[in-house]
Scaffold this active site. Structure first.
Site, mmCIF file in Angstrom:
data_model
loop_
_atom_site.group_PDB
_atom_site.id
_atom_site.type_symbol
_atom_site.label_atom_id
_atom_site.label_comp_id
_atom_site.label_asym_id
_atom_site.label_seq_id
_atom_site.Cartn_x
_atom_site.Cartn_y
_atom_site.Cartn_z
ATOM 1 N N SER A 31 101.159 113.166 8.687
ATOM 2 C CA SER A 31 100.414 114.077 7.798
ATOM 3 C C SER A 31 100.090 115.401 8.493
ATOM 4 C CB SER A 31 99.117 113.413 7.307
ATOM 5 O OG SER A 31 98.356 112.928 8.396
ATOM 6 N N ASN A 118 90.092 105.686 9.907
ATOM 7 C CA ASN A 118 89.767 105.493 8.487
ATOM 8 C C ASN A 118 88.437 106.140 8.097
ATOM 9 O OD1 ASN A 118 92.096 104.056 8.579
ATOM 10 N ND2 ASN A 118 91.169 102.036 8.248
ATOM 11 N N THR A 163 87.765 132.691 -36.210
ATOM 12 C CA THR A 163 87.991 131.247 -36.272
ATOM 13 C C THR A 163 89.417 131.117 -36.795
ATOM 14 O OG1 THR A 163 87.186 131.050 -38.536
ATOM 15 C CG2 THR A 163 85.559 130.731 -36.794
ATOM 16 N N HIS A 164 90.138 130.142 -36.297
ATOM 17 C CA HIS A 164 91.562 129.974 -36.646
ATOM 18 C C HIS A 164 92.369 131.224 -36.297
ATOM 19 C CE1 HIS A 164 90.087 126.546 -39.055
ATOM 20 N NE2 HIS A 164 89.146 127.397 -39.429
ATOM 21 N N SER A 285 108.996 145.465 -17.130
ATOM 22 C CA SER A 285 110.187 144.673 -17.367
ATOM 23 C C SER A 285 111.362 145.341 -16.671
ATOM 24 C CB SER A 285 110.435 144.591 -18.872
ATOM 25 O OG SER A 285 111.799 144.339 -19.122
ATOM 26 N N LYS A 291 107.779 148.167 -21.649
ATOM 27 C CA LYS A 291 106.898 147.003 -21.501
ATOM 28 C C LYS A 291 105.854 147.156 -20.396
ATOM 29 C CE LYS A 291 107.305 143.311 -23.010
ATOM 30 N NZ LYS A 291 108.208 142.189 -23.049
ATOM 31 N N ASN A 293 103.420 144.130 -19.001
ATOM 32 C CA ASN A 293 103.110 142.715 -19.237
ATOM 33 C C ASN A 293 101.875 142.253 -18.467
ATOM 34 O OD1 ASN A 293 105.471 142.526 -20.783
ATOM 35 N ND2 ASN A 293 106.697 142.090 -18.958
ATOM 36 N N GLU A 298 98.607 135.677 -17.549
ATOM 37 C CA GLU A 298 99.613 134.670 -17.921
ATOM 38 C C GLU A 298 99.772 133.626 -16.826
ATOM 39 O OE1 GLU A 298 103.359 136.462 -19.119
ATOM 40 O OE2 GLU A 298 102.263 137.988 -20.229
ATOM 41 N N TYR A 325 90.835 100.619 3.163
ATOM 42 C CA TYR A 325 91.727 101.759 3.347
ATOM 43 C C TYR A 325 93.186 101.354 3.170
ATOM 44 C CZ TYR A 325 94.375 105.570 5.356
ATOM 45 O OH TYR A 325 95.279 106.581 5.523
ATOM 46 N N GLN A 330 96.427 108.943 2.243
ATOM 47 C CA GLN A 330 96.897 110.142 2.934
ATOM 48 C C GLN A 330 97.412 111.178 1.930
ATOM 49 O OE1 GLN A 330 98.745 109.896 6.878
ATOM 50 N NE2 GLN A 330 100.612 110.633 5.921
ATOM 51 N N LYS A 333 95.503 114.663 0.249
ATOM 52 C CA LYS A 333 95.222 115.968 0.841
ATOM 53 C C LYS A 333 95.951 117.137 0.200
ATOM 54 C CE LYS A 333 94.071 113.579 4.935
ATOM 55 N NZ LYS A 333 94.349 112.348 4.166
HETATM 56 N N1 ARG Z 1 96.368 110.484 8.308
HETATM 57 C C1 ARG Z 1 95.634 109.383 7.776
HETATM 58 C C2 ARG Z 1 95.128 109.749 6.374
HETATM 59 O O1 ARG Z 1 95.184 110.848 6.027
HETATM 60 C C3 ARG Z 1 94.484 109.053 8.647
HETATM 61 C C4 ARG Z 1 94.024 107.629 8.551
HETATM 62 C C5 ARG Z 1 95.066 106.722 9.041
HETATM 63 N N2 ARG Z 1 94.602 105.382 9.133
HETATM 64 C C6 ARG Z 1 95.457 104.344 9.260
HETATM 65 N N3 ARG Z 1 94.921 103.195 9.354
HETATM 66 N N4 ARG Z 1 96.742 104.529 9.245
HETATM 67 O O2 ARG Z 1 94.677 108.912 5.622
#
Ligand code: ARG
Length: 468
Positions: A31, A118, A163-164, A285, A291, A293, A298, A325, A330, A333
């Site tokens: 990660s 964890n 409205t509408h 454009s 144009k 825009n 948007e 966990y 992971q 994120k």
């Molecule tokens: N990179 C992991 C996460 O984002 C950290 C925790 C990992 N824990 C494990 N038991 N593999 O969740």
């Protein structure tokens, strides 16, 4: 922050394994390419954890001093863009631990006593999100202040309310902008409410069951500015409901910005011509020279899609997970990071765009006139003179048809013409039929009268000044 040349180092957990993971698996499970963003919060959490371990007698004075020095250097490196990460070290937690141990030796290896990645990652994400929420609150506030200024400037600028998407009754442009402001005020409330549940400490849950060291979780919570501790270790390391709540609040913010953007787009079409946006928020454009825009609104409308996607991603991520966990988490994120980036950019640019809205009051006014927006006022007038509402409605419908045939406004019909639809009509009707008379008559809290718009602006200014 950059990636270091890979210098194969055994994984922190390699003792139990007979062969290293394949390169593909390493890339798949790491990660660090995205969770490097947690670095300052990981360090903040580790400093509090180390202080606690020292307080309860697990770390020596020397260990604590070494850890503080090492983490301080790593933070400085990170902030200067010098910290390099290594894919072999999987995630931000291992990368920082490895760097710390390299710098200060054994003290670095003792830091992980009584905790697990964890509870560490759950703590980091909460610290990061709390900070993000506080930044977003500042941006919502700026957007609301921008709306208040425009609303005050246009407290008496009349436009048709719809409205509408059909002209319905006259409203003031200021009143319309204050409707947007209300949406953002509730968004701020939702974020504040979500923050209360984000702001609890998971650390101390360790891998899932707690730890046999004599830890002091309340101390760590106070050090990190948490309101309290997560009271069940299994729950602390596993649930990401706080992140889901945040994304739900974020999806509503984008939904609101999207609706506002949609109105800006409509108002800017030459057929409406209610407003113009400065060139810096628009593009041309490549083929049609005439144009201009409204790309920014948007795109804001379009970015709502990815926010909704992030919310669904985390709901789906969570739904099948047994306690406690699982590595699935992971995946929380990237959606969170992108959601905060998208919200921050959108709110900042919206706050910048609002003061630039150029109002074409004459076009708004003309549209209200052409839409017979005061027809309801004429009906109300007749009702006040004693006619049952259904009959008044009928009489006014005939008057509108007559004005339409003549190609004029209701207020342009002569008194005799109007009296043909109801003998109750008298000279005082003209005060009612004007756009100004119509909006001024709606003079109660929540109504569109210019005085009410000004009062609403003052109320909100007061709340914002009081930090609410
Ligand atoms: N990179 C992991 C996460 O984002 C950290 C925790 C990992 N824990 C494990 N038991 N593999 O969740």
């Amino acid at each position: 922050m950059s990636q270091a040349e890979s210098s194969p180092s055994p994984a922190a957990w390699s003792g139990r394994f007979s062969e290293p993971v394949s390169e593909r698996v390493k890339r798949y499970t790491a990660s660090i390419p995205f969770d490097w963003r947690l670095a300052p919060f990981d360090i903040q959490g580790s400093l509090a954890h180390a202080a606690m371990l020292h307080k309860v007698g697990v770390l020596s004075d020397q260990d604590l001093a070494d850890i503080r020095r090492g983490l301080g250097e790593i933070l400085a490196d990170f902030e200067a863009g010098r910290f390099t990460w290594n894919l072999d070290d999987e995630d931000i937690h291992f990368n920082i631990e490895r760097a710390l141990t390299k710098q200060v030796g054994d003290a670095g290896k003792r830091l992980h006593t009584g905790r697990s990645r964890n509870d560490q990652v759950a703590t980091d994400v909460r610290l990061w999100l709390r900070d993000a929420i506080d930044r977003l609150q500042g941006l919502i506030r700026a957007a609301r202040l921008a709306l208040l200024d425009q609303a005050e400037a246009h407290a008496a600028t009349v436009m048709p309310g719809f409205t509408h998407l059909q002209a319905a009754q006259p409203v003031t442009f200021g009143h319309h902008l204050m409707a947007w402001q209300e949406m953002l005020a509730r968004d701020a409330e939702r974020l504040a409410d979500c923050r209360r549940r984000v702001n609890r400490l998971p650390l101390g849950a360790a891998a899932l069951a707690g730890t046999s060291y004599p830890i002091d979780r309340e101390f760590v919570a106070r050090e990190l500015g948490f309101d309290g501790v997560c009271e069940n270790s299994l729950d602390a390391v596993s649930d990401r409901d706080f992140a889901i709540e945040f994304l739900a609040a974020g999806a509503l913010i984008m939904t609101h910005l999207s609706r506002m953007s949609e109105e800006l787009v409509i108002w800017m079409t030459p057929r409406f011509g209610f407003i113009d946006l400065p060139d810096r928020f628009c593009t041309g454009s490549s083929i049609m020279p005439q144009k201009k825009n409204p790309d920014v609104p948007e795109l804001m409308r379009g970015k709502t899609g990815r926010m909704n996607g992030h919310l669904i991603a985390l709901l789906t991520l969570m739904k099948g997970q047994p306690l406690a966990y699982n590595k699935d988490n992971q995946e929380d994120k990237e959606p969170l990071f992108d959601a905060v980036d998208t919200l921050a950019d959108s709110l900042a640019i919206f706050a910048e765009m609002v003061p630039g809205i150029l109002v074409r009051a004459e076009r708004m006014r003309q549209a209200a006139v052409e839409g017979f927006a005061t027809a309801t006022d004429l009906a109300d007038y007749l009702v006040k003179k004693g006619l049952p509402f259904r009959e008044a409605h009928e009489a006014v419908a005939r008057a509108v048809r007559a004005a339409e045939l003549k190609g004029c406004d209701l207020a342009d019909l002569a008194l005799e013409e109007l009296r043909a639809f109801s003998p109750l009509v008298a000279e005082d009707i003209y005060a009612v039929l004007t756009l100004e008379g119509s909006v001024q008559a709606r003079n109660h809290i929540g109504g569109t009268a210019p005085d009410q718009v000004r009062a609403a602006v003052a109320r909100v200014r007061g709340r914002l000044a009081a930090g609410r």
